[in-house]
Motif scaffolding. Structure first.
Motif, PDB file in Angstrom:
ATOM      1  N   GLY A  53       4.464   3.199 -30.782  1.00 14.73           N
ATOM      2  CA  GLY A  53       4.657   4.086 -31.921  1.00 14.73           C
ATOM      3  C   GLY A  53       3.777   3.596 -33.058  1.00 14.73           C
ATOM      4  O   GLY A  53       2.918   2.731 -32.877  1.00 14.73           O
ATOM      5  N   CYS A  54       4.019   4.116 -34.223  1.00 13.60           N
ATOM      6  CA  CYS A  54       3.270   3.729 -35.416  1.00 13.60           C
ATOM      7  C   CYS A  54       3.453   2.227 -35.661  1.00 13.60           C
ATOM      8  O   CYS A  54       4.562   1.702 -35.554  1.00 13.60           O
ATOM      9  CB  CYS A  54       3.762   4.529 -36.617  1.00 13.60           C
ATOM     10  N   LYS A  59       7.831   4.862 -35.479  1.00  9.63           N
ATOM     11  CA  LYS A  59       8.133   6.219 -35.002  1.00  9.63           C
ATOM     12  C   LYS A  59       7.083   6.649 -33.980  1.00  9.63           C
ATOM     13  O   LYS A  59       5.912   6.308 -34.106  1.00  9.63           O
ATOM     14  CB  LYS A  59       8.129   7.214 -36.164  1.00  9.63           C
ATOM     15  N   PHE A  61       4.416   9.059 -32.098  1.00  5.77           N
ATOM     16  CA  PHE A  61       3.426   9.986 -32.640  1.00  5.77           C
ATOM     17  C   PHE A  61       3.767  11.405 -32.232  1.00  5.77           C
ATOM     18  O   PHE A  61       4.248  11.649 -31.130  1.00  5.77           O
ATOM     19  CB  PHE A  61       2.025   9.616 -32.162  1.00  5.77           C
ATOM     20  N   GLU A  62       3.519  12.336 -33.149  1.00  2.59           N
ATOM     21  CA  GLU A  62       3.764  13.748 -32.883  1.00  2.59           C
ATOM     22  C   GLU A  62       2.700  14.247 -31.915  1.00  2.59           C
ATOM     23  O   GLU A  62       1.602  13.700 -31.870  1.00  2.59           O
ATOM     24  CB  GLU A  62       3.677  14.543 -34.181  1.00  2.59           C
ATOM     25  N   PRO A  63       3.022  15.283 -31.156  1.00  2.00           N
ATOM     26  CA  PRO A  63       1.972  15.874 -30.310  1.00  2.00           C
ATOM     27  C   PRO A  63       0.779  16.253 -31.190  1.00  2.00           C
ATOM     28  O   PRO A  63       0.953  16.622 -32.346  1.00  2.00           O
ATOM     29  CB  PRO A  63       2.634  17.114 -29.721  1.00  2.00           C
ATOM     30  N   GLN A  64      -0.389  16.125 -30.625  1.00  2.84           N
ATOM     31  CA  GLN A  64      -1.599  16.360 -31.405  1.00  2.84           C
ATOM     32  C   GLN A  64      -1.599  17.736 -32.045  1.00  2.84           C
ATOM     33  O   GLN A  64      -1.389  18.742 -31.390  1.00  2.84           O
ATOM     34  CB  GLN A  64      -2.843  16.188 -30.536  1.00  2.84           C
ATOM     35  N   LYS A  65      -1.808  17.739 -33.352  1.00  6.82           N
ATOM     36  CA  LYS A  65      -1.936  18.967 -34.124  1.00  6.82           C
ATOM     37  C   LYS A  65      -3.407  19.117 -34.502  1.00  6.82           C
ATOM     38  O   LYS A  65      -4.159  18.154 -34.422  1.00  6.82           O
ATOM     39  CB  LYS A  65      -1.107  18.883 -35.405  1.00  6.82           C
ATOM     40  N   SER A  69      -2.615  13.777 -36.059  1.00  8.64           N
ATOM     41  CA  SER A  69      -1.530  13.202 -36.837  1.00  8.64           C
ATOM     42  C   SER A  69      -1.586  11.688 -36.793  1.00  8.64           C
ATOM     43  O   SER A  69      -0.682  11.023 -37.260  1.00  8.64           O
ATOM     44  CB  SER A  69      -0.188  13.684 -36.281  1.00  8.64           C
ATOM     45  N   ARG A  95       0.639   6.521 -38.113  1.00  3.83           N
ATOM     46  CA  ARG A  95       0.873   7.890 -38.539  1.00  3.83           C
ATOM     47  C   ARG A  95       0.125   8.097 -39.846  1.00  3.83           C
ATOM     48  O   ARG A  95       0.033   7.197 -40.677  1.00  3.83           O
ATOM     49  CB  ARG A  95       2.367   8.135 -38.737  1.00  3.83           C
ATOM     50  N   ASN A  97       0.949   9.679 -42.448  1.00  7.67           N
ATOM     51  CA  ASN A  97       1.811   9.491 -43.613  1.00  7.67           C
ATOM     52  C   ASN A  97       1.927   8.018 -43.990  1.00  7.67           C
ATOM     53  O   ASN A  97       2.078   7.686 -45.159  1.00  7.67           O
ATOM     54  CB  ASN A  97       3.218  10.042 -43.342  1.00  7.67           C
TER      55      ASN A  97
END
Length: 159
Positions: A53-54, A59, A61-65, A69, A95, A97
């Motif tokens: 994760g990060c 957390k 990682f979100e699916p690639q946007k 991300s 991440r 953010n």
């Protein structure tokens, strides 16, 4: 048929010569940018493929946007430690953010780094003050190495 083969061979040779001339004409900034892009792409793929994760918050990682991300975040920044810009121990997937201003702190990154690579390796990284001067050929080698590593990683996970 023979003329067609000769024409194809000549065209292939011409394309190779043009490619070589373009490569030779690249400015150091262009080579540095290409090396950085290849290195960061590899680091992101390496950490995601390993299931990490990060590095800061842990957390997933979100699916690639579109736009992605995930950043390749540096523990010791490129500005304060340019000699570590291409050191795999210093760069990990983060991440966006967490990597941007107002995100995670250096202490959170360090805690994640100690968990991932160990306290001794982090101490060694922080103590590394060896000056490195990258030349054009160094940037080309870095770019080519990390492009090859990324391809190998992609092939490994496609199987």
């Amino acid at each position: 048929q023979k003329r067609e083969k000769v024409r194809i061979a000549r065209a292939k040779k011409d394309r190779a010569e043009i490619k070589a001339r373009k490569e030779k004409a690249k400015r150091p900034q262009d080579l540095k940018s290409e090396a950085r892009t290849a290195f960061h792409a590899y680091v992101r793929a390496r950490d995601i493929a390993a299931g990490y994760g990060c590095i800061d918050c842990g957390k997933p990682f979100e699916p690639q946007k579109p736009g992605g991300s995930v950043d390749a975040g540096h523990y010791l920044s490129r500005g304060s430690a340019p000699h570590l810009a291409f050191d795999e121990r210093n760069v990990h997937a983060q991440r966006k953010n967490c990597n941007r201003p107002g995100g995670a702190t250096a202490a959170e990154y360090r805690a994640g780094l100690v968990e991932r690579i160990g306290h001794a390796a982090v101490e060694e990284l922080e103590a590394d003050q060896e000056s490195r001067r990258y030349r054009d050929d160094d940037y080309r080698a870095i770019r080519d190495t990390y492009r090859a590593k990324l391809k190998a990683l992609a092939r490994f996970f496609q199987k």
